[in-house]
Scaffold this motif. Structure first.
Motif, PDB file in Angstrom:
ATOM      1  N   GLU A 112       7.577  -2.524   1.996  1.00  5.43           N
ATOM      2  CA  GLU A 112       6.166  -2.664   2.333  1.00  5.43           C
ATOM      3  C   GLU A 112       5.615  -3.989   1.802  1.00  5.43           C
ATOM      4  OE1 GLU A 112       7.104   1.693   1.734  1.00  5.43           O
ATOM      5  OE2 GLU A 112       7.451  -0.142   0.608  1.00  5.43           O
ATOM      6  N   GLY A 160       4.258  -1.380   6.670  1.00  2.47           N
ATOM      7  CA  GLY A 160       3.616  -0.516   5.685  1.00  2.47           C
ATOM      8  C   GLY A 160       2.988  -1.359   4.587  1.00  2.47           C
ATOM      9  N   VAL A 161       2.048  -0.759   3.876  1.00  4.65           N
ATOM     10  CA  VAL A 161       1.282  -1.481   2.866  1.00  4.65           C
ATOM     11  C   VAL A 161       1.214  -0.656   1.589  1.00  4.65           C
ATOM     12  CG1 VAL A 161      -1.090  -2.176   2.280  1.00  4.65           C
ATOM     13  CG2 VAL A 161      -0.130  -2.808   4.483  1.00  4.65           C
ATOM     14  N   GLN A 205       0.388  -3.062   7.891  1.00  2.00           N
ATOM     15  CA  GLN A 205       0.549  -1.607   7.854  1.00  2.00           C
ATOM     16  C   GLN A 205       1.318  -1.118   9.090  1.00  2.00           C
ATOM     17  OE1 GLN A 205       0.476   0.691   5.851  1.00  2.00           O
ATOM     18  NE2 GLN A 205      -0.434   2.570   6.586  1.00  2.00           N
ATOM     19  N   CYS A 243      -2.487   3.969   3.813  1.00  2.00           N
ATOM     20  CA  CYS A 243      -1.841   3.067   2.853  1.00  2.00           C
ATOM     21  C   CYS A 243      -1.162   3.855   1.741  1.00  2.00           C
ATOM     22  CB  CYS A 243      -2.879   2.154   2.197  1.00  2.00           C
ATOM     23  SG  CYS A 243      -3.649   0.973   3.294  1.00  2.00           S
TER      24      CYS A 243
END
Length: 187
Positions: free
Chosen positions: A5, A50-51, A46, A75
């Protein structure tokens, strides 16, 4: 340790600290003035990779976390306890002051944000545990946040965060027991 991420941090010093600890890409919010362009980059990150939101354990950091979480649902969140983010001078708090080990630990214990969930923990449980109101409420919330790895919150935020991260009633009760046991031992 390679992180898939993209990690959202507040500034350049945080990026340097993250890169000392792990192999990861970051997006810097440049402080609490999170603009639309940065939020769009975070949304794109995201969708693609992804974050993980990893902000300072202070009021501005929590404000940034809230702005990002509201703009970019789903998140993941990493939380650093305040005592692991204090500068050697003792005056400043931030991710940039954490050791690589503390950063790796926080990233290994990432919490996934869940939407539209209902927790078994109600507001009454928070009152009964002395987490809202009372002389020890703030201290108890701080300790609970460390144990559950959800960061420090005020009473209202605590309720939301317990739901957001689907903390079970059992995990909550176990954590409260540890907090209260610690109080008894220090008396």
């Amino acid at each position: 340790m390679k992180i898939k991420e993209i990690i959202v941090v507040e500034g350049k010093d945080d990026t340097v600290a993250i890169k000392r600890a792990v192999d990861a890409d970051t997006i810097e919010t440049n402080g609490s003035a999170v603009n639309k362009e940065v939020l769009e980059r975070i949304k794109h990150a995201q969708e693609v990779r992804g974050v993980i939101v990893f902000t300072d354990p202070d009021y501005p950091g929590e404000r940034i976390r809230k702005i990002v979480a509201n703009a970019v649902p789903g998140c993941k969140h990493a939380f650093l306890p305040k005592n692991e983010a204090i500068a050697k001078t003792g005056k400043k708090i931030g991710v940039e002051h954490a050791t690589p080990e503390a950063i790796r630990k926080a990233l290994a214990e990432v919490k996934q944000e869940m939407e539209d969930v209902h927790s078994e923990i109600d507001f009454e449980s928070l009152l009964d545990a002395g987490l809202i109101g009372g002389s020890k409420a703030k201290e108890r919330r701080e300790k609970l946040g460390v144990i559950l790895k959800i960061g420090y919150t005020n009473g209202k935020q605590l309720y939301k965060r317990l739901q957001m991260f689907q903390i079970s009633k059992e995990a909550f009760d176990d954590a409260i027991a540890v907090v209260l046991q610690g109080e008894k031992q220090s008396e």
